[in-house]
Design an enzyme around this catalytic site. Structure first.
Site, PDB file in Angstrom:
ATOM      1  N   PRO A  43       0.833  -1.244  -0.087  1.00  0.00           N
ATOM      2  CA  PRO A  43       0.031   0.039  -0.097  1.00  0.00           C
ATOM      3  C   PRO A  43       1.051   1.300   0.038  1.00  0.00           C
ATOM      4  O   PRO A  43       1.930   1.262   0.753  1.00  0.00           O
ATOM      5  CB  PRO A  43      -0.790  -0.172   1.336  1.00  0.00           C
ATOM      6  N   LYS A  44       0.381   2.205  -0.817  1.00  0.00           N
ATOM      7  CA  LYS A  44       1.090   3.383  -0.638  1.00  0.00           C
ATOM      8  C   LYS A  44       0.431   4.442   0.142  1.00  0.00           C
ATOM      9  O   LYS A  44      -0.472   5.060   0.077  1.00  0.00           O
ATOM     10  CB  LYS A  44       1.125   4.156  -2.409  1.00  0.00           C
ATOM     11  N   PHE A  45       1.422   4.955   1.258  1.00  0.00           N
ATOM     12  CA  PHE A  45       0.831   5.757   2.346  1.00  0.00           C
ATOM     13  C   PHE A  45       1.333   7.224   1.827  1.00  0.00           C
ATOM     14  O   PHE A  45       2.061   7.688   1.307  1.00  0.00           O
ATOM     15  CB  PHE A  45       1.817   5.587   3.476  1.00  0.00           C
TER      16      PHE A  45
ATOM     17  N   GLU B  82      -3.184   5.828  -0.731  1.00  0.00           N
ATOM     18  CA  GLU B  82      -2.948   6.711  -1.819  1.00  0.00           C
ATOM     19  C   GLU B  82      -3.122   5.686  -3.082  1.00  0.00           C
ATOM     20  O   GLU B  82      -3.854   5.982  -4.117  1.00  0.00           O
ATOM     21  CB  GLU B  82      -1.613   7.409  -2.178  1.00  0.00           C
TER      22      GLU B  82
END
Length: 287
Positions: free
Chosen positions: A26-28, A173
């Site tokens: 997951p893109k933080f 994101e």
């Protein structure tokens, strides 16, 4: 290891790659930050190479628990309840040292770690495959716990798509895809999908005074120069630090005649891709 450290980046794609050997994270939504733990201190470096330790002293303090010789790549983030707060990240990044210390007490930061670049016993591990670096990262961080934590990772694309659909409300994101066999190197070696896609743009000028710019003039990927929409106070403060350090610019105009002051130096910002079609851009962060 060279300093500043040149970081790996992700290329935007429309769909996630599939197949054996792909891993997904997951893109933080935060600020890209490299933690360098040397013999006596811990320092934090932004994607641009700037040292940003004073803005993130709570993370630097936590990083002192790492063994000397450890270098980690990840994202400085701030949670408010169960959601990431990018506005709070921007405020911290643009704050004075005294203000940053106050914010660290009221809205402490967390660190979402996704890669290990140097190991305290093995040295520089960037040439090793992602899956090996991932395990070394887990080994290094496992004894510590929050606020330094590894991001989740999976080799199941269906799990990754569930993250993409289900975690948006928490401020995730998008998803980054990485080859399990790939080394770590500068440049766009990964792939990403995002809910709101952005592009990088070079800052060539600004409007208003350098100490408090109203807008930035950017060169878009297709070569056009465009004046951004008005900057938020946090973005203006971050840009001002670069503009004032770069020295005075010269009067100039865009292709359509809009006046601005040229900006020496190499400042890069992130802008919403969907806002660039008619050369009206929204700056989302300073790199």
């Amino acid at each position: 290891m060279e300093h500043p450290i040149r970081v790996a980046l992700a290329q935007a794609v429309r769909v996630l790659p599939r197949g054996k050997g792909w891993w997904y994270e997951p893109k933080f939504d935060g600020h890209r930050t490299v933690i360098v733990r040397d013999a006596e201190t811990a320092r934090l470096q932004a994607r641009s190479g700037r040292i940003v330790t004073t803005a993130w002293m709570d993370l630097a303090h936590a990083a002192m628990a790492l063994e000397p010789g450890t270098v980690i790549d990840g994202e400085a983030v701030i949670w408010r309840g169960d959601r990431l707060d990018f506005g709070a990240v921007q405020s911290r990044a643009s704050a004075s040292p005294a203000r940053a210390r106050e914010l660290a007490r009221t809205t402490p930061a967390s660190y979402a770690a996704w890669d290990l670049l140097a190991h305290p016993e093995l040295g520089d591990v960037r040439t090793r495959p992602y899956v090996e670096r991932r395990q070394l990262l887990l080994d290094v961080l496992d004894p510590l716990g929050p606020p330094l934590q590894p991001v989740p990772a999976t080799d199941d694309v269906e799990v990754a798509l569930a993250w993409y659909e289900g975690l948006q409300e928490q401020g995730i994101e998008g998803i980054v895809a990485k080859r399990g066999s790939s080394p770590y190197r500068p440049g766009r070696i990964w792939q990403k999908i995002r809910h709101a896609e952005t592009v990088d743009a070079e800052v060539v000028g600004y409007t208003g005074p350098a100490r408090q710019p109203r807008a930035l003039v950017v060169r878009l990927p297709d070569g056009r120069r465009a004046v951004s929409q008005r900057l938020t106070a946090a973005l203006a403060a971050q840009a001002a630090a670069h503009l004032q350090a770069a020295g005075p610019g010269q009067p100039s105009r865009t292709e359509d005649g809009a006046p601005y002051t040229s900006a020496p130096g190499s400042l890069v910002v992130e802008v919403l891709a969907g806002t660039t079609r008619h050369a009206v851009v929204t700056v989302t962060r300073v790199r």
